[in-house]
Design a protein around this motif. Structure first.
Motif, mmCIF file in Angstrom:
data_model
loop_
_atom_site.group_PDB
_atom_site.id
_atom_site.type_symbol
_atom_site.label_atom_id
_atom_site.label_comp_id
_atom_site.label_asym_id
_atom_site.label_seq_id
_atom_site.Cartn_x
_atom_site.Cartn_y
_atom_site.Cartn_z
ATOM 1 N N SER A 153 0.848 -1.187 0.000
ATOM 2 C CA SER A 153 0.000 0.000 0.000
ATOM 3 C C SER A 153 0.881 1.233 0.000
ATOM 4 O O SER A 153 2.035 1.189 0.467
ATOM 5 C CB SER A 153 -0.912 -0.006 1.236
ATOM 6 N N PRO A 154 0.373 2.351 -0.510
ATOM 7 C CA PRO A 154 1.142 3.591 -0.458
ATOM 8 C C PRO A 154 1.322 4.050 0.980
ATOM 9 O O PRO A 154 0.693 3.527 1.899
ATOM 10 C CB PRO A 154 0.270 4.579 -1.243
ATOM 11 N N PRO A 155 2.162 5.059 1.203
ATOM 12 C CA PRO A 155 2.276 5.638 2.538
ATOM 13 C C PRO A 155 0.949 6.229 2.957
ATOM 14 O O PRO A 155 0.003 6.289 2.180
ATOM 15 C CB PRO A 155 3.359 6.710 2.365
ATOM 16 N N GLU A 156 0.868 6.708 4.196
ATOM 17 C CA GLU A 156 -0.423 7.111 4.745
ATOM 18 C C GLU A 156 -1.033 8.306 4.028
ATOM 19 O O GLU A 156 -2.240 8.507 4.074
ATOM 20 C CB GLU A 156 -0.289 7.418 6.231
ATOM 21 N N ARG A 157 -0.264 9.116 3.347
ATOM 22 C CA ARG A 157 -0.831 10.255 2.630
ATOM 23 C C ARG A 157 -0.906 9.943 1.143
ATOM 24 O O ARG A 157 0.070 9.524 0.532
ATOM 25 C CB ARG A 157 0.017 11.516 2.846
ATOM 26 N N ILE A 158 -2.086 10.117 0.567
ATOM 27 C CA ILE A 158 -2.294 9.887 -0.860
ATOM 28 C C ILE A 158 -2.734 11.184 -1.508
ATOM 29 O O ILE A 158 -3.657 11.853 -1.033
ATOM 30 C CB ILE A 158 -3.353 8.796 -1.103
ATOM 31 N N SER A 197 -6.444 14.915 -1.801
ATOM 32 C CA SER A 197 -5.419 14.247 -0.999
ATOM 33 C C SER A 197 -6.017 13.851 0.333
ATOM 34 O O SER A 197 -7.042 14.383 0.757
ATOM 35 C CB SER A 197 -4.200 15.159 -0.785
ATOM 36 N N SER A 198 -5.379 12.887 0.993
ATOM 37 C CA SER A 198 -5.896 12.392 2.260
ATOM 38 C C SER A 198 -4.757 11.998 3.173
ATOM 39 O O SER A 198 -3.727 11.500 2.728
ATOM 40 C CB SER A 198 -6.811 11.187 2.030
ATOM 41 N N GLU A 199 -4.961 12.219 4.462
ATOM 42 C CA GLU A 199 -3.988 11.785 5.471
ATOM 43 C C GLU A 199 -4.686 10.965 6.548
ATOM 44 O O GLU A 199 -4.287 10.951 7.697
ATOM 45 C CB GLU A 199 -3.294 13.003 6.087
ATOM 46 N N GLY A 200 -5.759 10.279 6.148
ATOM 47 C CA GLY A 200 -6.592 9.627 7.146
ATOM 48 C C GLY A 200 -6.311 8.168 7.409
ATOM 49 O O GLY A 200 -7.069 7.521 8.106
ATOM 50 N N THR A 240 -12.137 9.850 -5.577
ATOM 51 C CA THR A 240 -12.848 10.096 -4.324
ATOM 52 C C THR A 240 -12.120 11.168 -3.520
ATOM 53 O O THR A 240 -11.056 11.645 -3.920
ATOM 54 C CB THR A 240 -12.948 8.805 -3.492
ATOM 55 N N ALA A 241 -12.693 11.517 -2.390
ATOM 56 C CA ALA A 241 -12.072 12.515 -1.523
ATOM 57 C C ALA A 241 -11.009 11.839 -0.670
ATOM 58 O O ALA A 241 -11.181 11.656 0.537
ATOM 59 C CB ALA A 241 -13.125 13.186 -0.650
ATOM 60 N N GLY A 242 -9.895 11.441 -1.271
ATOM 61 C CA GLY A 242 -8.835 10.824 -0.501
ATOM 62 C C GLY A 242 -7.995 9.817 -1.247
ATOM 63 O O GLY A 242 -6.819 9.640 -0.930
ATOM 64 N N ALA A 301 -10.784 -2.259 -6.829
ATOM 65 C CA ALA A 301 -9.607 -2.038 -5.989
ATOM 66 C C ALA A 301 -9.521 -0.557 -5.657
ATOM 67 O O ALA A 301 -10.022 0.291 -6.407
ATOM 68 C CB ALA A 301 -8.334 -2.488 -6.707
ATOM 69 N N CYS A 302 -8.916 -0.257 -4.523
ATOM 70 C CA CYS A 302 -8.669 1.140 -4.193
ATOM 71 C C CYS A 302 -7.185 1.338 -3.923
ATOM 72 O O CYS A 302 -6.440 0.391 -3.644
ATOM 73 C CB CYS A 302 -9.518 1.617 -3.030
ATOM 74 N N GLU A 303 -6.758 2.562 -4.001
ATOM 75 C CA GLU A 303 -5.338 2.885 -4.016
ATOM 76 C C GLU A 303 -4.630 2.508 -2.728
ATOM 77 O O GLU A 303 -3.421 2.294 -2.709
ATOM 78 C CB GLU A 303 -5.178 4.377 -4.308
ATOM 79 N N CYS A 304 -5.374 2.401 -1.644
ATOM 80 C CA CYS A 304 -4.753 2.061 -0.366
ATOM 81 C C CYS A 304 -4.308 0.607 -0.309
ATOM 82 O O CYS A 304 -3.626 0.202 0.628
ATOM 83 C CB CYS A 304 -5.715 2.358 0.780
#
Length: 679
Positions: free
Chosen positions: A130-135, A294-297, A357-359, A370-373
């Motif tokens: 998965s990518p790092p926590e911020r996308i 972008s998201s940091e959640g 999406t919002a994130g 699939a989602c980017e996380c």
């Protein structure tokens, strides 16, 4: 930064973890009594299985070590009162579910992954990355993820003949000598790949539109500065994908030109079905919101370090969420695009959809999401997109738009062409719906509650979906939202709200003539004897396209017609009472009125007519299914639909002390058979 335990445990993976072929006997060993793992790296976190936490006894078992660390971390962070004795664990796909067996009803879903930025070498097999926590969806990393998803599903879901279709107009995103500006192209070569955009217009007028006045100018140049942000972002993304064309409705359909709109709106199936990928701007409320976010959640927790070949990879855990798909996004209720009726078919028809999406980004085709996380989901059974995909794989002969004649006439033989059974002089139909019938009504149910700016779009906005269903309903005729093969059953829809309005976009017998929420679930639960014959069914459409704009239509029916009186009211969810004075019949329960009068009065009586569609055929089935009609012309016997009721004499109050049997007899006695036209 991620939160870390006081000391990070080390989990050592065996040599050859990434090099030995899956299922090799070098790894397969005795199945762990605690977690059931057989040693295969690809099965470490995958598949589905039950884990007996009381038996986590093998210290050398990697899965047992991971589960023990998960439980300790959950207890430490959440202060949950759980133990190995009171908790079950399930591995389900790429996430893990912990369920408490005691009165606490504890339930926790977690997702395990390693960071894609930890190493340039291959991550350990069996561990999702998965990518790092911020996308940030505008970055090259998100673009690369999108390209990998699209490339991996580029051909598996492509419809036959899609390469031969090119929309009437496309935006050339990289024309020569325009210094970044774009232009409208109405001569794109056959086979040109293009991207389609699904987005919210918003309440304001589009700042840049193609009209009859701007069309010649747009064919030469569309200045970058005049484009709203969402369209600019879509053009940028299309260029980065290496695709030369983009389809956007406000620019590729001539706005204000009724003839062009009617023609192009009937082609939405081809436009979205043949697109290389459709970009869905789900979070933006209008065309100026843009695509990217972008998201940091995510906030992962470092659980352990995985050690392999003198390298280590961090193993993170975080809260699990459902893989983002059109169904998941629509259930959340927070994305503006999923409240729009036009956008419903725009996300079901395309072979590939990329959701902004919002994130994070999410990808969906007909068999995979699939989602980017890092979450992925490949079981889309029952998903509307999957149903439509399976429709394209059915080797049946489809009836094209023009093959469905404008004048759709079918006499008594029509009944024998459907799935209805013949029992002597009685025609019956089974209440069991086919999968395609269930799917169609499920989509109508969801579609009817969505918003339309122009109510005249009611049928065109679902026309692409209807055209797809034609593939699995060969030999049937599409009749303004209903189907000839299940017409009797389809007539039994009802409205769910009290604020519905009657529209002129469809005949009154179609659900598409109602502005609000409709439901097909008043239909029979047992075999039904048909009480009405369909002598004729005629629907006329613009350009002879039954999936486009409706012009006119009627049904010619022959059946029992009972004159009654209707009093409308709204009390205890009952919308009206039907009276038949000569028989003493009074029906006060579940009288469903399509559109309530603006002024409800318990003293106002309206003349209505009950047309019986069918009655229960089973030994214990005494229901009678009737349409409530109003008369428009006595001379020509023209009627319009006002509502529906189900007469259950043993359950409903009938008045005057009459028995259920005498009420049925009275209803038959005063119901002459007539031929009428329902408009």
């Amino acid at each position: 930064m991620e939160e870390q335990p006081p000391s990070v445990p080390q989990i050592v993976l065996p040599d050859g973890w990434n090099s030995i072929s899956p299922g090799s006997s070098s790894f397969l060993g005795p199945v762990c009594e605690g977690c059931g793992w057989d040693g295969d790296p690809l099965g470490l976190l995958g598949g589905f299985g039950y884990v007996n936490l009381k038996a986590l006894c093998r210290r050398d078992c990697i899965r047992c070590q991971i589960i023990a660390l998960l439980i300790e971390t959950i207890i430490r962070r959440k202060r949950e009162h759980i133990s190995y004795q009171s908790c079950m664990c399930f591995f389900h796909g790429n996430h893990i579910v912990f369920v408490g067996q005691d009165a606490s009803h504890f339930c926790k879903k977690v997702f395990l992954f390693t960071s894609t930025h930890s190493h340039k070498t291959e991550v350990p097999r069996g561990i999702p990355s998965s990518p790092p926590e911020r996308i940030d969806t505008s970055t090259d990393a998100s673009l690369l993820w999108a390209q990998e998803q699209i490339a991996g599903h580029q051909h598996c879901c492509q419809p036959v003949g899609a390469d031969s279709f090119v929309p009437t107009r496309l935006i050339n995103v990289d024309p020569n000598s325009l210094n970044g500006d774009v232009a409208l192209d109405d001569c794109a070569p056959t086979g040109s790949r293009y991207v389609a955009l699904s987005y919210c217009w918003g309440r304001k007028t589009q700042p840049c539109q193609t009209t009859s006045l701007t069309l010649p100018y747009h064919k030469k140049r569309i200045p970058w500065s005049t484009l709203p942000k969402t369209i600019r972002d879509a053009i940028d993304f299309t260029r980065k994908l290496g695709i030369g064309y983009l389809w956007v409705d406000c620019l590729c359909i001539v706005q204000g030109d009724k003839e062009d709109w009617e023609r192009e709106s009937g082609r939405m199936f081809d436009v979205y079905r043949s697109s290389y990928v459709t970009l869905a701007a789900v979070w933006g409320k209008d065309s100026n919101s843009g695509l990217f976010s972008s998201s940091e959640g995510f906030k992962p927790i470092l659980l352990a370090n995985l050690c392999l070949n003198n390298q280590s990879w961090p193993l993170y855990m975080r809260r699990y969420h459902e893989p983002i798909s059109s169904q998941y996004l629509s259930r959340t209720g927070k994305y503006p695009l999923f409240t729009r009726a036009w956008a419903y078919q725009e996300r079901l028809i395309p072979p590939r959809v990329l959701y902004f999406t919002a994130g994070e980004l999410a990808f969906e085709c007909f068999c995979h999401s699939a989602c980017e996380c890092g979450l992925q989901y490949s079981d889309l059974a029952g998903h509307p997109r999957r149903i439509l995909f399976e429709a394209t794989q059915t080797p049946t002969k489809s009836i094209g738009p023009r093959a469905q004649s404008n004048e759709i006439a079918f006499r008594n033989q029509w009944l024998r062409e459907t799935h209805a059974g013949i029992d002597g002089d009685q025609v019956t139909w089974s209440s069991r719906l086919t999968d395609s019938q269930k799917a169609w009504w499920g989509m109508v149910y969801r579609y009817s509650c969505l918003d339309l700016t122009n109510v005249s779009d009611k049928l065109p906005a679902i026309g692409a979906i209807a055209r797809q269903f034609q593939t699995v309903r060969p030999g049937e005729r599409y009749l303004a939202g209903l189907w000839s093969g299940s017409l009797h059953r389809d007539l039994l829809w009802y409205t769910r709200g009290v604020d519905c309005q009657r529209l002129e976009t469809a005949p009154t017998w179609s659900w598409a003539s109602i502005s609000g929420f409709v439901d097909p679930n008043l239909g029979p639960t047992d075999e039904v004897i048909l009480s009405v014959e369909v002598l004729d069914a005629t629907c006329c459409y613009v350009d002879d396209n039954p999936f486009g704009v409706f012009k006119s239509g009627f049904l010619t029916l022959r059946g029992r017609l009972t004159p009654c009186w209707l009093r409308e009211h709204l009390r205890d969810r009952v919308l009206g009472t039907v009276y038949h004075w000569r028989s003493g019949l009074i029906i006060t329960s579940d009288v469903r009125i399509d559109v309530l009068s603006k002024v409800l009065s318990c003293k106002l009586l309206r003349r209505v007519y009950l047309l019986e569609v069918g009655r229960g055929a089973g030994r214990n089935s005494r229901e009678r299914y009737l349409l409530i009609l109003g008369r428009k012309s006595k001379v020509h016997q023209k009627y319009f639909r006002m509502g529906i009721l189900i007469f259950r004499p043993d359950l409903w109050f009938t008045g005057h002390g009459k028995s259920a049997g005498s009420m049925n007899t009275a209803l038959d006695r005063y119901s002459p058979t007539k031929t009428i036209t329902l408009i």
